[in-house]
Design a protein around this motif. Sequence first.
Motif, PDB file in Angstrom:
ATOM      1  N   ARG A 123       0.837  -1.222   0.000  1.00 39.82           N
ATOM      2  CA  ARG A 123       0.000   0.000   0.000  1.00 39.82           C
ATOM      3  C   ARG A 123       0.862   1.259   0.000  1.00 39.82           C
ATOM      4  N   ARG A 124       1.899   1.266   0.823  1.00 42.17           N
ATOM      5  CA  ARG A 124       2.771   2.444   0.902  1.00 42.17           C
ATOM      6  C   ARG A 124       3.517   2.677  -0.404  1.00 42.17           C
ATOM      7  N   GLN A 149       1.140   4.099  -2.907  1.00 35.67           N
ATOM      8  CA  GLN A 149       0.927   5.521  -2.595  1.00 35.67           C
ATOM      9  C   GLN A 149       2.135   6.340  -3.052  1.00 35.67           C
ATOM     10  N   ARG A 190       2.159   7.074  -6.720  1.00 36.89           N
ATOM     11  CA  ARG A 190       1.232   8.150  -7.100  1.00 36.89           C
ATOM     12  C   ARG A 190       1.867   9.510  -6.837  1.00 36.89           C
ATOM     13  N   THR A 214      -1.746   0.484 -10.052  1.00 34.31           N
ATOM     14  CA  THR A 214      -1.381   0.836  -8.675  1.00 34.31           C
ATOM     15  C   THR A 214      -0.907   2.280  -8.614  1.00 34.31           C
ATOM     16  N   GLY A 234      -3.638   4.634  -8.229  1.00 34.85           N
ATOM     17  CA  GLY A 234      -4.308   4.614  -6.935  1.00 34.85           C
ATOM     18  C   GLY A 234      -5.636   3.875  -6.915  1.00 34.85           C
TER      19      GLY A 234
END
Length: 198
Positions: A97-98, A101, A104, A171, A174
């Motif tokens: 997830r990090r 992020q 992005r 990914t 997002g």
Amino acid sequence: MPKIIGGSLTEHRERTRLKLFTALAQLMLERGFDAITLADIAAKAGVGRTALYNHFPDKESLLLAYMTYETQEYVASLESALDGIDDPVEQMRTYVRRQAQLKRVYRLSPGPDLRSVVSPATQQQLRSHATLVETVLRRILERGIEEGAFTDQPISTTVSLVNACLSTRATADGDPDAIAATEDFVLRALGAQVPAVR
């Protein structure tokens, strides 16, 4: 005599560096690194070119300092997010997830790939920044294998494969479903027990 920002010369230098980093980041969102000049950076930061040269002798030095700063900040943030999570499977979910992020946030310049417009020495130093993040991933993988949450596998190859999974457009855009699917895919590839449908 130039005005000093902050309570001391040290604070002034740090604030000026941060202004230069912010200016570089903003300019890189607008155009390629190769199209940015030191004069552009100084103007965007609101500092004189002489002040910029007091901190960095050239554009690549500024880029490397910026990348070092951002990588250290990111790794500290990642470590903080992982702190208190004991389960390697949940640590891997957090890592995925990090990283999604991060992709992005750091979709940099619309110009040529950064590695193609810097010197070989700078290319090598940029690669060393990725190694700092990979160290965290290696630790998660090693612990997961040691605890039996992941199957035994070659760590270096697995690091590359996990990071390749995180390089997709979905990914980077997002898309929550794509990120969740990527988490599950990575975990299954590692041999973790993952429910068929989340």
